[in-house]
Motif scaffolding. Structure first.
Motif, PDB file in Angstrom:
ATOM      1  N   MET A 198       0.821  -1.191   0.000  1.00 53.45           N
ATOM      2  CA  MET A 198       0.000   0.000   0.000  1.00 53.45           C
ATOM      3  C   MET A 198       0.866   1.256   0.000  1.00 53.45           C
ATOM      4  SD  MET A 198      -3.148  -1.060  -0.127  1.00 53.45           S
ATOM      5  CE  MET A 198      -4.185   0.269   0.369  1.00 53.45           C
ATOM      6  N   THR A 199       1.955   1.202   0.777  1.00 56.40           N
ATOM      7  CA  THR A 199       2.851   2.360   0.818  1.00 56.40           C
ATOM      8  C   THR A 199       3.365   2.667  -0.584  1.00 56.40           C
ATOM      9  OG1 THR A 199       3.541   1.767   3.044  1.00 56.40           O
ATOM     10  CG2 THR A 199       4.953   3.298   1.860  1.00 56.40           C
ATOM     11  N   GLY A 200       3.785   1.624  -1.297  1.00 57.58           N
ATOM     12  CA  GLY A 200       4.307   1.815  -2.650  1.00 57.58           C
ATOM     13  C   GLY A 200       3.283   2.389  -3.604  1.00 57.58           C
ATOM     14  N   MET A 201       2.035   1.915  -3.508  1.00 59.33           N
ATOM     15  CA  MET A 201       0.995   2.420  -4.401  1.00 59.33           C
ATOM     16  C   MET A 201       0.721   3.900  -4.138  1.00 59.33           C
ATOM     17  SD  MET A 201      -3.003   1.365  -4.800  1.00 59.33           S
ATOM     18  CE  MET A 201      -3.445   2.108  -3.247  1.00 59.33           C
ATOM     19  N   PHE A 202       0.554   4.260  -2.864  1.00 57.27           N
ATOM     20  CA  PHE A 202       0.284   5.671  -2.561  1.00 57.27           C
ATOM     21  C   PHE A 202       1.500   6.537  -2.880  1.00 57.27           C
ATOM     22  CE2 PHE A 202      -3.036   3.812   0.311  1.00 57.27           C
ATOM     23  CZ  PHE A 202      -4.109   4.273  -0.435  1.00 57.27           C
ATOM     24  N   THR A 247       5.609   1.998  10.814  1.00 56.87           N
ATOM     25  CA  THR A 247       5.743   0.650  11.355  1.00 56.87           C
ATOM     26  C   THR A 247       4.425   0.360  12.056  1.00 56.87           C
ATOM     27  OG1 THR A 247       8.100   1.012  11.740  1.00 56.87           O
ATOM     28  CG2 THR A 247       7.056  -0.807  12.950  1.00 56.87           C
ATOM     29  N   PRO A 248       3.793  -0.796  11.847  1.00 59.23           N
ATOM     30  CA  PRO A 248       2.528  -1.065  12.553  1.00 59.23           C
ATOM     31  C   PRO A 248       2.681  -0.774  14.046  1.00 59.23           C
ATOM     32  CG  PRO A 248       2.942  -2.775  10.944  1.00 59.23           C
ATOM     33  CD  PRO A 248       4.188  -1.907  10.982  1.00 59.23           C
ATOM     34  N   ARG A 249       1.728  -0.041  14.589  1.00 61.53           N
ATOM     35  CA  ARG A 249       1.848   0.526  15.926  1.00 61.53           C
ATOM     36  C   ARG A 249       2.158  -0.506  17.005  1.00 61.53           C
ATOM     37  NH1 ARG A 249       1.267   5.883  17.623  1.00 61.53           N
ATOM     38  NH2 ARG A 249       1.672   6.015  15.417  1.00 61.53           N
ATOM     39  N   GLY A 250       1.505  -1.654  16.983  1.00 59.51           N
ATOM     40  CA  GLY A 250       1.755  -2.661  18.007  1.00 59.51           C
ATOM     41  C   GLY A 250       3.201  -3.119  18.007  1.00 59.51           C
ATOM     42  N   MET A 251       3.751  -3.363  16.827  1.00 55.79           N
ATOM     43  CA  MET A 251       5.142  -3.791  16.711  1.00 55.79           C
ATOM     44  C   MET A 251       6.079  -2.664  17.135  1.00 55.79           C
ATOM     45  SD  MET A 251       7.318  -4.974  13.357  1.00 55.79           S
ATOM     46  CE  MET A 251       6.136  -6.225  12.932  1.00 55.79           C
ATOM     47  N   LEU A 280      -9.686   6.453   7.908  1.00 52.93           N
ATOM     48  CA  LEU A 280      -9.955   5.923   9.240  1.00 52.93           C
ATOM     49  C   LEU A 280      -9.676   4.417   9.280  1.00 52.93           C
ATOM     50  CD1 LEU A 280     -10.967   6.415  12.115  1.00 52.93           C
ATOM     51  CD2 LEU A 280     -13.289   6.088  11.260  1.00 52.93           C
ATOM     52  N   ALA A 281     -10.097   3.713   8.243  1.00 48.05           N
ATOM     53  CA  ALA A 281      -9.833   2.263   8.178  1.00 48.05           C
ATOM     54  C   ALA A 281      -8.330   1.993   8.131  1.00 48.05           C
ATOM     55  CB  ALA A 281     -10.528   1.658   6.960  1.00 48.05           C
ATOM     56  N   PHE A 282      -7.586   2.790   7.361  1.00 48.42           N
ATOM     57  CA  PHE A 282      -6.133   2.625   7.287  1.00 48.42           C
ATOM     58  C   PHE A 282      -5.498   2.815   8.662  1.00 48.42           C
ATOM     59  CE2 PHE A 282      -6.121   4.401   2.648  1.00 48.42           C
ATOM     60  CZ  PHE A 282      -6.738   3.251   2.200  1.00 48.42           C
ATOM     61  N   LYS A 283      -5.938   3.864   9.387  1.00 49.65           N
ATOM     62  CA  LYS A 283      -5.409   4.105  10.738  1.00 49.65           C
ATOM     63  C   LYS A 283      -5.672   2.897  11.634  1.00 49.65           C
ATOM     64  CE  LYS A 283      -5.662   9.114  11.382  1.00 49.65           C
ATOM     65  NZ  LYS A 283      -6.356  10.170  12.149  1.00 49.65           N
ATOM     66  N   ARG A 284      -6.870   2.372  11.566  1.00 46.09           N
ATOM     67  CA  ARG A 284      -7.221   1.244  12.430  1.00 46.09           C
ATOM     68  C   ARG A 284      -6.398   0.007  12.094  1.00 46.09           C
ATOM     69  NH1 ARG A 284     -13.774   2.257  12.815  1.00 46.09           N
ATOM     70  NH2 ARG A 284     -13.584   4.041  14.234  1.00 46.09           N
ATOM     71  N   ILE A 285      -6.176  -0.243  10.825  1.00 45.26           N
ATOM     72  CA  ILE A 285      -5.360  -1.388  10.414  1.00 45.26           C
ATOM     73  C   ILE A 285      -3.931  -1.229  10.942  1.00 45.26           C
ATOM     74  CG2 ILE A 285      -4.279  -2.518   8.418  1.00 45.26           C
ATOM     75  CD1 ILE A 285      -6.938  -1.896   6.897  1.00 45.26           C
ATOM     76  N   GLN A 286      -3.401  -0.021  10.879  1.00 44.48           N
ATOM     77  CA  GLN A 286      -2.034   0.245  11.318  1.00 44.48           C
ATOM     78  C   GLN A 286      -1.922   0.419  12.830  1.00 44.48           C
ATOM     79  OE1 GLN A 286      -0.028  -0.794   9.064  1.00 44.48           O
ATOM     80  NE2 GLN A 286       1.221   1.014   8.760  1.00 44.48           N
ATOM     81  N   GLY A 287      -3.059   0.485  13.532  1.00 43.06           N
ATOM     82  CA  GLY A 287      -3.026   0.647  14.989  1.00 43.06           C
ATOM     83  C   GLY A 287      -2.828   2.079  15.441  1.00 43.06           C
ATOM     84  N   ILE A 288      -3.108   3.027  14.578  1.00 36.45           N
ATOM     85  CA  ILE A 288      -2.993   4.449  14.910  1.00 36.45           C
ATOM     86  C   ILE A 288      -4.342   4.908  15.464  1.00 36.45           C
ATOM     87  CG2 ILE A 288      -2.597   6.761  13.959  1.00 36.45           C
ATOM     88  CD1 ILE A 288      -0.889   5.367  11.769  1.00 36.45           C
TER      89      ILE A 288
END
Length: 126
Positions: free
Chosen positions: A1-5, A60-64, A31-39
């Motif tokens: 996703m990062t590469g596409m954007f 970096t995914p927030r949990g990690m 909002l969905a992107f934030k939730r997936i990333q844990g933001i």
């Protein structure tokens, strides 16, 4: 996703397109992107909607991220966004030889992605 954007941002800059009319990302998607990333939902992300989408996915995914930093005594605020490839934090648990908070270096690798040039694509097909 990062590469596409990232590719869309580069394309918009090359073509000198205004981002919002051509590359608008809905608030629901952001909002969905934030939730997936844990933001956290209410964390502000600067820029146009496309720039926001890129920045959200470029984290970096927030949990990690929080687990890695917690293991060396570092915590970050909920609204923290990674903007740099290399960041130095002060540890709450580690000390240097002078008894000062130890410095923790966090480095993330964001691989460069090659983007095809639209004009070259057309000439290659001819």
């Amino acid at each position: 996703m990062t590469g596409m954007f990232g590719a869309l941002l580069v394309d918009a800059q090359r073509r000198r397109f205004p981002l919002e009319p051509f590359y608008a990302i809905s608030k629901a998607a952001l909002l969905a992107f934030k939730r997936i990333q844990g933001i956290p939902d209410d964390s502000p992300v600067p820029g146009t909607s496309l720039e926001q989408a890129y920045m959200i996915w470029n984290q970096t995914p927030r949990g990690m991220f929080e687990a890695i930093l917690a293991s060396v005594g570092v915590s970050v605020s909920d609204d923290y966004l990674q903007r740099d490839l290399i960041t130095v934090y002060q540890s709450a648990t580690m000390r240097d030889s002078n008894g000062e908070p130890g410095e923790v270096l966090y480095m993330r690798y964001v691989p460069p992605l090659p983007f095809r040039d639209i004009d070259n694509d057309a000439s290659e097909e001819a």
